[in-house]
Design an enzyme around this catalytic site. Structure first.
Site, PDB file in Angstrom:
ATOM      1  N   TYR A 152       0.821  -1.201   0.000  1.00 59.37           N
ATOM      2  CA  TYR A 152       0.000   0.000   0.000  1.00 59.37           C
ATOM      3  C   TYR A 152       0.854   1.249   0.000  1.00 59.37           C
ATOM      4  O   TYR A 152       2.074   1.186   0.191  1.00 59.37           O
ATOM      5  CB  TYR A 152      -0.961   0.000   1.199  1.00 59.37           C
ATOM      6  N   ARG A 204       8.229   4.262  -4.620  1.00 56.19           N
ATOM      7  CA  ARG A 204       8.304   3.257  -3.556  1.00 56.19           C
ATOM      8  C   ARG A 204       7.311   2.128  -3.798  1.00 56.19           C
ATOM      9  O   ARG A 204       7.608   0.958  -3.555  1.00 56.19           O
ATOM     10  CB  ARG A 204       8.064   3.900  -2.181  1.00 56.19           C
ATOM     11  N   ARG A 206      -7.674 -20.338  -2.901  1.00 55.05           N
ATOM     12  CA  ARG A 206      -6.680 -20.246  -1.831  1.00 55.05           C
ATOM     13  C   ARG A 206      -5.569 -21.284  -1.978  1.00 55.05           C
ATOM     14  O   ARG A 206      -5.843 -22.485  -2.005  1.00 55.05           O
ATOM     15  CB  ARG A 206      -7.358 -20.405  -0.463  1.00 55.05           C
ATOM     16  N   HIS A 220      -1.104 -21.053  -1.011  1.00 59.32           N
ATOM     17  CA  HIS A 220      -0.063 -20.105  -0.594  1.00 59.32           C
ATOM     18  C   HIS A 220       0.801 -19.618  -1.751  1.00 59.32           C
ATOM     19  O   HIS A 220       1.107 -18.443  -1.859  1.00 59.32           O
ATOM     20  CB  HIS A 220       0.836 -20.729   0.479  1.00 59.32           C
ATOM     21  N   LYS A 242       6.587  -1.970   1.824  1.00 49.06           N
ATOM     22  CA  LYS A 242       5.395  -1.391   2.466  1.00 49.06           C
ATOM     23  C   LYS A 242       4.206  -2.337   2.281  1.00 49.06           C
ATOM     24  O   LYS A 242       3.316  -2.108   1.466  1.00 49.06           O
ATOM     25  CB  LYS A 242       5.104   0.003   1.920  1.00 49.06           C
ATOM     26  N   GLU A 276      11.825   2.076  14.417  1.00 53.51           N
ATOM     27  CA  GLU A 276      10.855   3.038  13.881  1.00 53.51           C
ATOM     28  C   GLU A 276       9.559   2.844  14.641  1.00 53.51           C
ATOM     29  O   GLU A 276       9.441   1.930  15.457  1.00 53.51           O
ATOM     30  CB  GLU A 276      10.633   2.820  12.381  1.00 53.51           C
ATOM     31  N   LEU A 293      11.186   0.968   7.289  1.00 55.43           N
ATOM     32  CA  LEU A 293      10.636   1.484   6.041  1.00 55.43           C
ATOM     33  C   LEU A 293      11.312   2.819   5.721  1.00 55.43           C
ATOM     34  O   LEU A 293      11.479   3.664   6.609  1.00 55.43           O
ATOM     35  CB  LEU A 293       9.123   1.710   6.190  1.00 55.43           C
TER      36      LEU A 293
HETATM   37  N1  PMP Z   1       7.423   3.348   9.077  1.00 63.39           N
HETATM   38  C1  PMP Z   1       6.272   2.649   9.055  1.00 63.39           C
HETATM   39  C2  PMP Z   1       6.249   1.271   9.648  1.00 63.39           C
HETATM   40  C3  PMP Z   1       5.112   3.218   8.491  1.00 63.39           C
HETATM   41  O1  PMP Z   1       3.958   2.525   8.452  1.00 63.39           O
HETATM   42  C4  PMP Z   1       5.158   4.543   7.976  1.00 63.39           C
HETATM   43  C5  PMP Z   1       3.929   5.197   7.429  1.00 63.39           C
HETATM   44  N2  PMP Z   1       3.507   4.661   6.229  1.00 63.39           N
HETATM   45  C6  PMP Z   1       6.387   5.219   8.002  1.00 63.39           C
HETATM   46  C7  PMP Z   1       7.494   4.592   8.561  1.00 63.39           C
HETATM   47  C8  PMP Z   1       6.520   6.610   7.425  1.00 63.39           C
HETATM   48  O2  PMP Z   1       6.512   6.556   6.029  1.00 63.39           O
HETATM   49  P1  PMP Z   1       5.959   7.767   5.147  1.00 63.39           P
HETATM   50  O3  PMP Z   1       6.732   8.980   5.542  1.00 63.39           O
HETATM   51  O4  PMP Z   1       6.213   7.354   3.749  1.00 63.39           O
HETATM   52  O5  PMP Z   1       4.511   7.904   5.461  1.00 63.39           O
END
Ligand code: PMP
Length: 285
Positions: A31, A50, A98, A100, A147, A180, A205
């Site tokens: 996403y 991304r 379904r 995997h 993501k 994070e 991320l």
């Molecule tokens: N880390 C994680 C785990 C996230 O879910 C997000 C938000 N999407 C971010 C960092 C920040 O990313 P962004 O600045 O692209 O929203």
């Protein structure tokens, strides 16, 4: 509200994907979430780059071309009358019986796009108050650079934060350093005014807001140190903040119940926040 689902614009309340969508069964999808500010989609190019990377790491086909996706994003934003808020898009490996392993070639990936209004005053208020954070042990897989919609550890961490009266949870690695947040990147400002955030080569991320904040910091003449930092260092920092597309930069005033940065949103965080819109890439929505 209107949502886009696989080629159609539907009433949000009636929009649905098939029960055998692999996003639903396996969280086999990715996403993106872009901020919309003053009628512009912020950093759309970086978000789509991304998305392209997430899709290719998982060998999921683009559901439509990049330019068609941009048209759909704009249309969903327009149909929902969003001038400030966010646009969300989700791509899954599609609908298949379904199993995997990947479905047979030619299975079309699914695309959902939604948009939502958020009053700028709501985010501004958070920035004035600051956030409370809790820390939790890192328990995610090692591909969080993708993501993906597989967000169960993030869901549980965020719920734990909520139950503790906090708004975000930081994942802490075995060495005691901050990775994070459940839905944001983590930053501190050192006593001598340098910005510190963890390298994004692996294990976190690479936030788009994080990347653009590097541009903002450079414009404002601030120093950035890309390195890991410990919870103890964060607690002793001059300022602490988190970044994400929905929050830009929001000060943190409490970590695990301890007041940080004197309990007040810091001026460096607020100046980054203020300069962000001017420096970020803006595509008319
Ligand atoms: N880390 C994680 C785990 C996230 O879910 C997000 C938000 N999407 C971010 C960092 C920040 O990313 P962004 O600045 O692209 O929203």
């Amino acid at each position: 509200r209107i949502a886009y689902v696989n080629g159609r614009y539907l009433a949000h309340s009636a929009a649905a994907v098939h029960i055998e969508d692999r996003g639903y069964q396996f969280s086999d999808g990715v996403y993106e979430m872009c901020e919309i500010a003053r009628g512009y989609i912020i950093d759309m190019k970086r978000h789509l780059d991304r998305l392209n990377r997430s899709l290719s790491e998982l060998s999921i086909e683009w559901p439509v071309t990049r330019s068609a996706l941009i048209v759909v994003m704009r249309e969903v934003v327009r149909r929902n009358g969003v001038r400030n808020g966010l646009v969300y898009l989700q791509v899954t490996r599609g609908v298949a019986p379904r199993d995997h392993a990947f479905p047979k070639p030619g299975t079309r990936s699914s695309l959902v796009v939604t948009a939502k209004r958020i009053a700028p005053s709501a985010t501004a208020k958070k920035a004035e108050t600051g956030l409370k954070i809790i820390t939790v042990p890192e328990n995610r897989w090692d591909r969080v650079d993708i993501k993906s919609v597989s967000l169960l550890p993030n869901v549980l961490a965020k719920q734990q934060a909520r139950e503790a009266g906090a708004q975000e949870a930081w994942f802490i690695d075995a060495e005691g350093t901050v990775k994070e947040g459940a839905s944001s990147n983590a930053w501190i400002v050192t006593q001598d005014g340098a910005l510190v955030t963890r390298p994004a080569d692996h294990g976190i991320l690479r936030g788009i807001t994080r990347t653009t904040l590097f541009d903002v910091a450079a414009k404002l003449g601030m120093k950035i140190e890309e390195r890991a930092f410990s919870v103890a260092e964060a607690k002793a920092a001059r300022e602490v903040f988190i970044s994400s597309a929905t929050t830009i930069a929001i000060p943190v005033v409490d970590i695990d119940g301890e007041t940080v940065a004197n309990g007040h949103p810091g001026s460096i965080t607020l100046s980054l926040r203020e300069a962000f819109f001017d420096i970020a890439e803006k595509s008319p929505a």
